[in-house]
Write a protein that holds these residues in place. Sequence first.
Motif, PDB file in Angstrom:
ATOM      1  N   LEU A   4      96.353  52.609  -4.759  1.00  0.00           N
ATOM      2  CA  LEU A   4      96.656  51.484  -4.002  1.00  0.00           C
ATOM      3  C   LEU A   4      97.446  50.221  -4.561  1.00  0.00           C
ATOM      4  CD1 LEU A   4      93.961  50.088  -1.205  1.00  0.00           C
ATOM      5  CD2 LEU A   4      96.107  52.175  -0.903  1.00  0.00           C
ATOM      6  N   ASP A   5      98.634  50.073  -4.678  1.00  0.00           N
ATOM      7  CA  ASP A   5      98.851  48.677  -5.080  1.00  0.00           C
ATOM      8  C   ASP A   5      98.396  47.084  -4.929  1.00  0.00           C
ATOM      9  OD1 ASP A   5     101.388  50.636  -5.710  1.00  0.00           O
ATOM     10  OD2 ASP A   5     102.377  49.698  -3.969  1.00  0.00           O
ATOM     11  N   ALA A   6      98.839  46.947  -6.279  1.00  0.00           N
ATOM     12  CA  ALA A   6      98.707  45.145  -5.918  1.00  0.00           C
ATOM     13  C   ALA A   6      99.010  44.495  -4.889  1.00  0.00           C
ATOM     14  CB  ALA A   6      99.142  44.412  -7.521  1.00  0.00           C
ATOM     15  N   PRO A   7      97.431  43.532  -4.804  1.00  0.00           N
ATOM     16  CA  PRO A   7      98.035  43.051  -3.387  1.00  0.00           C
ATOM     17  C   PRO A   7      99.091  41.812  -3.848  1.00  0.00           C
ATOM     18  CG  PRO A   7      95.560  42.575  -3.912  1.00  0.00           C
ATOM     19  CD  PRO A   7      96.721  43.259  -4.889  1.00  0.00           C
ATOM     20  N   LEU A   8      99.395  41.769  -2.580  1.00  0.00           N
ATOM     21  CA  LEU A   8     101.141  41.162  -2.374  1.00  0.00           C
ATOM     22  C   LEU A   8     100.667  39.396  -2.777  1.00  0.00           C
ATOM     23  CD1 LEU A   8     102.465  42.232   0.863  1.00  0.00           C
ATOM     24  CD2 LEU A   8     102.749  43.413  -1.473  1.00  0.00           C
ATOM     25  N   VAL A   9      99.619  38.953  -2.301  1.00  0.00           N
ATOM     26  CA  VAL A   9      99.361  37.427  -2.127  1.00  0.00           C
ATOM     27  C   VAL A   9      98.051  37.717  -2.461  1.00  0.00           C
ATOM     28  CG1 VAL A   9      98.896  34.710  -1.013  1.00  0.00           C
ATOM     29  CG2 VAL A   9     101.425  36.573  -1.152  1.00  0.00           C
ATOM     30  N   THR A  10      96.994  36.277  -3.342  1.00  0.00           N
ATOM     31  CA  THR A  10      95.646  35.973  -2.964  1.00  0.00           C
ATOM     32  C   THR A  10      95.392  34.468  -2.575  1.00  0.00           C
ATOM     33  OG1 THR A  10      95.242  37.809  -4.157  1.00  0.00           O
ATOM     34  CG2 THR A  10      93.390  36.471  -4.460  1.00  0.00           C
ATOM     35  N   VAL A  11      94.696  34.047  -1.866  1.00  0.00           N
ATOM     36  CA  VAL A  11      94.628  32.950  -1.784  1.00  0.00           C
ATOM     37  C   VAL A  11      92.973  32.927  -1.693  1.00  0.00           C
ATOM     38  CG1 VAL A  11      94.350  31.176   0.023  1.00  0.00           C
ATOM     39  CG2 VAL A  11      96.277  33.043  -0.103  1.00  0.00           C
ATOM     40  N   MET A  12      92.716  31.303  -2.517  1.00  0.00           N
ATOM     41  CA  MET A  12      91.668  31.285  -2.357  1.00  0.00           C
ATOM     42  C   MET A  12      91.159  30.630  -1.777  1.00  0.00           C
ATOM     43  SD  MET A  12      90.070  33.376  -5.405  1.00  0.00           S
ATOM     44  CE  MET A  12      88.840  32.072  -5.452  1.00  0.00           C
ATOM     45  N   ALA A  13      90.838  30.735  -0.416  1.00  0.00           N
ATOM     46  CA  ALA A  13      89.946  30.121   0.473  1.00  0.00           C
ATOM     47  C   ALA A  13      88.944  29.175   0.671  1.00  0.00           C
ATOM     48  CB  ALA A  13      90.275  31.327   1.487  1.00  0.00           C
ATOM     49  N   HIS A  14      87.686  29.909  -0.363  1.00  0.00           N
ATOM     50  CA  HIS A  14      86.369  29.073  -0.310  1.00  0.00           C
ATOM     51  C   HIS A  14      85.908  29.170  -1.616  1.00  0.00           C
ATOM     52  CE1 HIS A  14      86.206  30.013   4.230  1.00  0.00           C
ATOM     53  NE2 HIS A  14      87.469  30.730   4.210  1.00  0.00           N
TER      54      HIS A  14
END
Length: 679
Positions: free
Chosen positions: A519-529
């Motif tokens: 899989l390609d790298a993620p588009l966005v990563t959110v630190m939610a918790h």
Amino acid sequence: LSWAPRSGLPPDTSAALLASGPDGEMLWLDVTHRPGQAPCVRLMGRYLLPPCKQRWHTCAAFLPQEGLLVCGDRRGSLLLFPCSSSSEWAAESTSIVSGGTDLVVEDSSNELEPSCLLQKGAFPLESPLSVLFGLHGKTGVTSVTVHRGYIYSTGRDGVYRQLRLRDQQLEVLQKHRPCKGLQWIEELHFTSDGDLLVLGFHADNFVVWSSRTGENIHCIPCGGGHRSWSYCSSPLAEVFAFIKSGDVMLYHREAKPCEQQVLLPSLHGREITCVRRLGAVEVPGRATFNVFVTGSEDTTACVLVLSENSRAAVPLARLSDHISSVRTLAFAMGPGDEGFGDEGLSALLFSAGGRAQIECYRLLCTGDTASESAVACQVVHVASHRLDKHWEQKKNRHKLVKMDPETRYMSLSVVPGISTKQLLTPWKFLAAACSDGSVRIFGLLEAARKLVLVAESFHHQRCVLKVQAFLHAWAGGERHLLCSAATDGSIAFWDITGPIMDAVDALHQAEGEMQPLGLDAPLVTVMAHSCGVNSLHIRETPEGRYLVASGSDDGSIHVCLLEVALGRGEATAKTYLQVLERVSRPCAHAAHVTGIWVLQPDLLLSASVDQRLTLWNRCPGELVPLSTTFFHVPDLAELDCWEVVEAGGELRYYCVLCGQGLEMLCGTAPSKPPQQASQ
């Protein structure tokens, strides 16, 4: 030698005798006994068993309506042979009952064998129409039973199987594993009250196990299964006879009134880890029934109906193919590729959990006014997958280090909107969150019963707890997006359109076999918790944006609003994700938030181990609590919600919660300005 009852013959005086001889030849003889006369024997057919080391049959049963004979052999195979047509069956039955002159009547056994051998030349040696080789392993098939149009087989491999006949071919629907340790299953008895009794041997005891109650009814010390025995039951008494050390032993028990009353039967032997609502089935003249599937730590999944009126949960089917706990479930609604499930409520069910095992079933639920549950459920096992299956087939594997034997699937999500109808092989795709830190994509070809790993990524580098796939469609095309959440509190968003299309091409060219893609790298990563994400739900807004709600171990709730943008170019243009808004509510609950659901763009429902179900209003920059309801299920594991428009046009929301039990609640949305919602 084995006996088999045959339709059309008096059961008290006639039966079919099957005899295996040299070179795998099996004879079918009709035997009729009349008072005061010697038995009448007539040769009816000759059959050829498949080559194997121990070439003889062990059991048989007739399918009179289809004119077929199904039998099991010592190698563990099930065989299907042709018999006479329905008109010939009726003519033969009339001849036997009326005492026709064409029967072979002999006064001694010495003359019986030559007379049958003289008739053998008039019968062709029939080969099997269908063979399921080694279905019950090398220990053999112990019994074959026909009940309500289905075929049931048992063996000494610890399972019994349900099969059906399709185009004169045997097709396995599913297998069942009764109580732990019951490896020698000998027979199945279907009772008049709908219970299924499994007869077998556990160590040196004869055991009668009830599938309805899930417990042993009888346990009789007899020395084990290597002996002749017989069991008979009636409403008045039960009798078990066996031979031990050359003596004939008899166990007799008269029926006694049961002093134990079950107030509430259990759905599972241990806590329920996941629940999904399949849909609603309408039964003419009765209320609407909701169909659910639950998974448990007891390694089983249960299909059940729950009615608001009766307030009772009635199991329809129990799935016992898992060797470890069932942690997650997912559905793909719609009929099968081969027309199965054109009517009723039909879906593909995926279940997964410990030992990196995924099972896939086709479910069909229809109304049945004759049954106690008012709903009938047909289950067909479609495919299964285990990561270490290839390892178990290797030679000298004791010298190798097994690859991550404790990998668990934590969450499943069916990838929506896959349109492959123009291809010869229509695949469905499934995303899985794994405890070894990977996100995996699987492809299912239902017609070929193949479940293949097609892509994976170890981006998170830690246990992935939740995953959900969603579809972004516009006039020029569509994008398949994936959201994954891990134990560090991060939520990653992926574009899996390219890998899925590449996998479709590779699977089509390689006929269902391929090496996993990356899989390609993620588009966005959110630190939610600040810690693990235990609940996740995504809902599309009317403006075409996406609300992503999550709950964490630290009791917090996080909601973010995403917008999908495409680069310049054609349908293959790069996908971009933009976070438009983020709202967080620390300490929303006093314990882990294990269930969350976006009911409307401005309404959110959360559930926690603190046994509180809270309705939130999403306002600009904050979450405002509207109402809180306490539920009765301890150790909440999961939440599922759906909405129903009542007859008067009122919109009502339903939710089901699971953990140390199962509970369903109903509520309405508050009016504006927000007021307390009724729960």
